[in-house]
Scaffold this active site. Structure first.
Site, mmCIF file in Angstrom:
data_model
loop_
_atom_site.group_PDB
_atom_site.id
_atom_site.type_symbol
_atom_site.label_atom_id
_atom_site.label_comp_id
_atom_site.label_asym_id
_atom_site.label_seq_id
_atom_site.Cartn_x
_atom_site.Cartn_y
_atom_site.Cartn_z
ATOM 1 N N SER A 95 0.836 -1.189 0.000
ATOM 2 C CA SER A 95 0.000 0.000 0.000
ATOM 3 C C SER A 95 0.887 1.262 0.000
ATOM 4 O O SER A 95 1.806 1.349 -0.809
ATOM 5 C CB SER A 95 -0.932 -0.066 1.223
ATOM 6 O OG SER A 95 -1.931 0.896 1.143
ATOM 7 N N ASP A 210 -9.854 -4.496 -5.315
ATOM 8 C CA ASP A 210 -9.108 -3.866 -4.231
ATOM 9 C C ASP A 210 -9.995 -2.969 -3.348
ATOM 10 O O ASP A 210 -9.917 -3.003 -2.135
ATOM 11 C CB ASP A 210 -7.956 -3.041 -4.824
ATOM 12 C CG ASP A 210 -7.058 -2.453 -3.768
ATOM 13 O OD1 ASP A 210 -6.044 -3.087 -3.450
ATOM 14 O OD2 ASP A 210 -7.383 -1.382 -3.234
ATOM 15 N N HIS A 265 -8.403 -4.643 -0.530
ATOM 16 C CA HIS A 265 -7.149 -3.950 -0.193
ATOM 17 C C HIS A 265 -6.547 -4.376 1.141
ATOM 18 O O HIS A 265 -5.340 -4.500 1.276
ATOM 19 C CB HIS A 265 -7.365 -2.433 -0.191
ATOM 20 C CG HIS A 265 -6.096 -1.674 -0.013
ATOM 21 N ND1 HIS A 265 -5.123 -1.644 -0.993
ATOM 22 C CD2 HIS A 265 -5.602 -0.966 1.027
ATOM 23 C CE1 HIS A 265 -4.103 -0.929 -0.560
ATOM 24 N NE2 HIS A 265 -4.368 -0.499 0.662
#
Ligand SMILES: *[C@@H]1O[C@H](CO)[C@@H](O)[C@H](O)[C@H]1NC(C)=O
Ligand SMILES: *[C@@H]1O[C@H](CO)[C@@H](O)[C@H](O)[C@H]1NC(C)=O
Ligand SMILES: *[C@@H]1O[C@H](CO)[C@@H](O)[C@H](O)[C@H]1NC(C)=O
Length: 284
Positions: A95, A210, A265
């Site tokens: 990330s 995601d 995600h």
């Protein structure tokens, strides 16, 4: 047949003699201290003897510190690991950690041979899902008023906020992403490119479910154009001009892109099949 077999055998011996390169992992926004140990443990189990370092700093609110500060801080922790690693190290950024990692790869003296970007907004971020996690009082259409200012740039997220409708302000105020993309002239343009091109392998992992990285294709260096249609990585101007070496790496066959459906995600680093299929193969 015989030669191939011998070759395979000697490769196997080589790998088992040298062991595995150290792996360094950089976390994302908010990440709780322990959330990346699952991946670290899986790596150690699959490749016994691997040194895996989950860098333990800048958690919680501190993960919103400006990215240049974070680049320096994470690098300081990585340097002693690199200095001991004769064959270089492998860097995994998850990330926001992937955007910090790219900053390290480009701006620091390093011997990172493989950089794995796990669901990172490499071409920027423009989405409410993401803001809601961090600044629920703002919406994507207007947050540029805050982010594209000198004060706003003191927040990590603002450093890669890429509003396709306010590109002039983005280039004027953003103090991070356009610099990494070498889209702004500065003293270190050539160094950034040389450092990036020292990579022997770049691995980009992302996918359509995601739900936080927006557009999700940003994890593959693709992004919204001004109509919010998608410009593919290979049509981006920073790619076409090879401004930081992405095109060179790609042409040399050193960029691997994984598009993985079905992963939200928040669980990329907990997904066994993602780790097995997209990460482990690049760690030796
Ligand atoms: C790796 O990088 C570190 C830090 O720049 C350096 O001290 C070390 O000598 C390098 N090692 C190799 C093998 O390049
Ligand atoms: C953007 O995408 C839409 C829908 O996919 C399409 O109708 C439109 O023509 C595209 N606009 C441009 C400028 O490419
Ligand atoms: C794990 O990843 C696979 C794709 O490799 C996906 O199909 C699956 O839904 C994921 N599982 C979770 C819990 O996210």
């Amino acid at each position: 047949m015989k030669i191939a077999y011998l070759w395979g055998l000697s490769l196997l011996l080589l790998v088992s003699c040298n062991g595995y390169k150290p792996v360094v992992i950089v976390h994302g926004v908010w990440d709780l201290r322990d959330s990346l140990y699952f991946m670290a443990d899986m790596i150690k189990e699959a490749h016994p003897g691997t040194e895996v370092h989950v860098l333990d700093l800048l958690h919680g609110w501190k993960s919103l510190a400006p990215l240049w500060y974070q680049v320096k801080s994470f690098y300081k922790r990585m340097k002693p690991i690199m200095e001991k690693a004769e064959d270089g190290i492998i860097l995994i950024g998850y990330s926001q950690g992937g955007i910090i990692s790219r900053g390290i790869v480009e701006s620091m003296d390093h011997n990172i041979t493989t950089f794995i970007s796990l669901s990172s907004p490499q071409a920027g971020q423009y989405g409410d899902e993401f803001l809601r996690l961090i600044f629920p009082q703002y919406i994507k259409e207007t947050v540029y008023e805050v982010f594209y200012s000198r004060v706003g740039q003191r927040i990590s997220v603002a450093n890669y906020w890429n509003d396709p409708h306010h590109q002039e302000l983005y280039y004027k105020y953003s103090s991070y992403l356009p610099y990494l993309n070498n889209e702004i002239e500065h003293y270190f343009n050539e160094d950034y490119r040389d450092n990036f091109m020292k990579l022997k392998q770049l691995v980009l992992i992302g996918g359509p479910d995601d739900g936080v990285i927006t557009p999700w294709q940003s994890s593959h260096f693709s992004y919204f154009n001004k109509n919010e249609n998608m410009t593919d990585m290979r049509d981006q101007s920073f790619y076409l001009f090879d401004s930081f070496g992405l095109r060179s790496l790609d042409k040399a066959g050193k960029v691997k892109i994984y598009e993985v459906p079905g992963v939200h995600h928040t669980v990329w680093h907990h997904n066994v099949s993602v780790i097995e299929n997209c990460i482990l193969p690049w760690l030796d």
